[in-house]
Design an enzyme around this catalytic site. Structure first.
Site, PDB file in Angstrom:
ATOM      1  N   GLY A   1       0.813  -1.205   0.000  1.00  0.00           N
ATOM      2  CA  GLY A   1       0.000   0.000   0.000  1.00  0.00           C
ATOM      3  C   GLY A   1       0.848   1.257   0.000  1.00  0.00           C
ATOM      4  N   ILE A   2       0.180   2.387   0.199  1.00  0.00           N
ATOM      5  CA  ILE A   2       0.851   3.673   0.164  1.00  0.00           C
ATOM      6  C   ILE A   2       1.180   4.131   1.580  1.00  0.00           C
ATOM      7  CG2 ILE A   2      -1.325   4.960   0.224  1.00  0.00           C
ATOM      8  CD1 ILE A   2      -0.023   6.992  -1.687  1.00  0.00           C
ATOM      9  N   GLY A   3       2.310   4.780   1.773  1.00  0.00           N
ATOM     10  CA  GLY A   3       2.663   5.297   3.088  1.00  0.00           C
ATOM     11  C   GLY A   3       4.105   5.039   3.456  1.00  0.00           C
TER      12      GLY A   3
ATOM     13  N   ILE B   1       5.359   3.433   6.080  1.00  0.00           N
ATOM     14  CA  ILE B   1       5.661   2.073   6.529  1.00  0.00           C
ATOM     15  C   ILE B   1       5.754   1.097   5.359  1.00  0.00           C
ATOM     16  CG2 ILE B   1       4.887   0.153   7.962  1.00  0.00           C
ATOM     17  CD1 ILE B   1       3.628   2.230   9.837  1.00  0.00           C
TER      18      ILE B   1
ATOM     19  N   GLU C   1      -1.913  -2.733  -6.693  1.00  0.00           N
ATOM     20  CA  GLU C   1      -2.528  -1.615  -7.419  1.00  0.00           C
ATOM     21  C   GLU C   1      -1.517  -0.496  -7.626  1.00  0.00           C
ATOM     22  OE1 GLU C   1      -5.794  -0.305  -5.065  1.00  0.00           O
ATOM     23  OE2 GLU C   1      -4.570   0.484  -3.449  1.00  0.00           O
TER      24      GLU C   1
ATOM     25  N   GLY D   1      -8.040   0.190  -2.391  1.00  0.00           N
ATOM     26  CA  GLY D   1      -8.014  -1.247  -2.658  1.00  0.00           C
ATOM     27  C   GLY D   1      -7.656  -2.073  -1.448  1.00  0.00           C
TER      28      GLY D   1
END
Length: 631
Positions: A220-222, A224, A243, A341
């Site tokens: 995912g985004i971020g 971490i 994604e 997502g």
């Protein structure tokens, strides 16, 4: 429609127009889709507010946009109303002030909603590469719902930009399907990696231990998730089905970590639907046969995701409660991001063979003043992942595996990885609401010594983990007791013991890791952790000695687990200044006596009423072949 059809039928050169000419085709009241993320056509968007002054009551639709969003400013409220499917930093204020709308939707569903007309789109403003020799333009860094939007739109205005990378996959639009072309070259929007920090690095280390070789990743985004990629160096034959594609993927490909050769779906391919990074990432994906972009209804489809064996989904949360409900799109009533997502991939990973769904978050927020692990979610917070969706949760204080766990065990596991200063506050709330029994003792103030965890390989090749016990191991400890034979129970407790109720279990799992230590041997059986051995020592008051005890599950005896536990206990006891270990052993427990005799230190013992009293002198190392003295 005839007018749009005539526009579309013209050859490329006749479709070229100035910015002003292109925008004049847009009508008042049109629903205007804007290309997503780093694929946003900034030249067209700026022109929309600066030059298309004839417009009014137009709805702007987009997922996440990284660049300009002038249409969200108050001065344009009479001309444009934003409807965001994902709330980014450039649109949060408009949404929170009621000048823009937020539509919560899973990205896997969005192409379907657009195709069926449930999300109306009249105009698509997109950014593409120049056409190839066959007349195909690539949508480049952003495919997710953009292709469906162009297919549904009555008017497609494309900014043709030579800086856009040509990305392969289901990412092309033919010039015949574009109505108006505005040629304008400008750098593609970039999203540099956020700076690393200690908390992110610690979380990333825990996550990396959950990622097996030959896993397929969604990141995912971020901060971490980016740190996690850096922590995967040393893994083998990882794949990617995600994604969002970020910069860290390039590093792992160049290091030979990501090969995609062991994927069970799209073997050899990095599959994604959009990219956010710097020019280095865009150059990597440009015309690269290893990279394939598809729309979100394929990439984010949980059924498709689940076809990847060992699918690992890693996504960040804002907060979660003690039952496992996860909020990742809002801060109370304030919409912060979107569904995106996350649920798609977490559910797909859980359905995957040997898959793992991992939720990551720092233990605190607001400079450590509040816990992100909360008794209940904040008022107004949205549940993006239900209790049934959550698998692993990771903070900088460790890993909680919630899948299949009761509310009691979930609460104890999550409290164990909360920030130490909030643990007993959470525990008291859990007791008062009957989530956990009243017999549960307060959590120790000390930090769990994660660094003491060791991966052990036994002589028969079996791999297991030996680590200090933690409060959330209470149920496993109880399960171990009831799996022991009567003979093993009698040898361990020097007599028959019919039960080990909760109030007796709890003192075994609350230790200070200094004056007392409990090590557990843990293996994975049928997808769940099992405790197969326990070794402990506890200081004898007012002495430099500690009482030691060990037990190994019957079906695991004779494999060397007891030897490893005792060896590690001795190492830790010496490091903490103990001079010796004492034990009381039934005379018929020959296996335990043999273990002590070969421990590598001088052993003295005497027999009293059928029980050996054993002293291991940690100040006197000896060859293991030396015989102990009998006193």
């Amino acid at each position: 429609m005839a007018k749009e059809r005539r526009l579309r039928d013209r050859p490329y050169d006749e479709k070229k127009a100035s910015l002003e000419e292109a925008l004049n085709y847009i009508k008042t009241g049109d629903h205007i889709f804007v290309g997503s993320a780093c694929g946003e056509p900034q030249y067209l968007v700026n022109g929309l507010v600066e030059k298309a002054k004839h417009l009014a009551d137009n709805e702007i639709l987009h997922v996440h946009t990284l660049g300009v969003a002038p249409y969200a400013k108050p001065i344009y409220s009479d001309r444009f109303r934003l409807n965001a499917f994902f709330v980014g930093i450039n649109t949060r204020e408009a949404v929170s002030e009621g000048r823009a709308d937020y539509t919560p939707v899973f990205l896997s569903d969005l192409p379907r909603l657009i195709s069926r007309g449930m999300v109306p789109i009249d105009v698509a403003l997109i950014q593409v590469t120049p056409p190839d020799e066959h007349g195909f333009c690539s949508l480049g860094v952003s495919v997710e719902i953009t292709k469906t939007a162009t297919e549904r739109a009555k008017l497609v205005i494309a900014q043709v930009n030579r800086f856009m990378p040509r990305v392969l996959g289901d990412s092309f639009i033919h010039v015949n399907d574009i109505d108006v072309i505005v040629e304008h070259d400008e750098p593609i929007l970039e999203a540099p990696e956020p700076p690393r920090d200690i908390v992110s690095d610690r979380i990333a280390k825990y996550v990396s231990e959950l990622v097996d070789d030959e896993s397929t990743l969604q990141i995912g985004i971020g901060t971490i998730p980016n740190a996690v990629l850096s922590a995967l160096d040393g893994k083998r034959d990882l794949g990617v089905h995600t994604e969002l594609l970020t910069e860290g993927i390039v590093d792992l490909v160049e290091a030979g970590v990501i090969t995609c050769e062991k994927k069970t779906l799209n073997r050899g391919k990095i599959v994604a639907s959009f990219a956010m990074g710097t020019r280095r990432l865009y150059d990597f994906i440009d015309n690269n046969p290893m990279v394939a972009f598809f729309e979100s209804d394929y990439v984010n489809n949980p059924f498709v995701i689940s076809q990847n064996r060992r699918m690992v989904a890693i996504n960040q949360a804002l907060e979660l409660d003690l039952t496992g409900q996860v909020c990742s799109d809002s801060l109370g009533y304030f919409f912060y991001s979107g569904l995106g997502g996350q649920a798609d991939f977490m559910r797909g990973a859980r359905l995957s063979e040997d898959g793992k769904a991992i939720t990551v978050l720092p233990s605190t927020a607001k400079e450590g003043s509040v816990s992100r692990i909360r008794p209940v979610l904040s008022e107004g917070a949205g549940v993006v992942l239900t209790r049934g969706d959550v698998d692993y949760v990771v903070t900088e204080y460790g890993v909680a595996h919630l899948d299949g766990k009761s509310i009691k065990d979930r609460a104890l596991s999550l409290i164990s990885i909360a920030h130490p200063k909030f643990r007993n506050e959470l525990l008291e709330w859990a007791k008062s609401h009957k989530y956990v029994p009243q017999e549960v003792l307060p959590f120790p103030e000390v930090e769990y010594p994660e660094e003491l965890k060791r991966l052990i390989t036994l002589e028969d090749g079996t791999r297991l983990i030996i680590r200090p016990i933690k409060p959330s191991d209470a149920t496993m400890k109880q399960h171990l007791f009831y799996s022991l034979s009567k003979e093993s129970i009698t040898k361990r407790y020097l007599g028959p013991l019919k039960s080990l109720p909760w109030e007796r279990v709890w003192p075994y799992v609350i230790v200070d890791y200094q004056n007392e230590m409990v090590l557990v041997a843990v293996v994975e059986e049928e997808g769940a952790e099992s405790m197969v051995g326990v070794g402990s020592y506890s200081r004898i008051p007012r002495t430099e000695l500690a009482e030691v005890a060990l037990v190994v599950r019957d079906d695991w005896q004779g494999k060397g687990i007891g030897t490893e536990l005792l060896k590690y206990l001795i190492e830790l006891a010496k490091a903490r200044g103990f001079q010796g270990l004492k034990a009381w052993v039934l005379v018929e427990n020959t296996r335990m006596m043999h273990l002590f005799k070969k421990c590598g230190y001088a052993v003295k013992y005497r027999i009293d009423d059928g029980v050996y009293e054993v002293l291991i002198d940690l100040r006197q190392p000896v060859e293991t072949r030396d015989k102990p003295s009998e006193t």
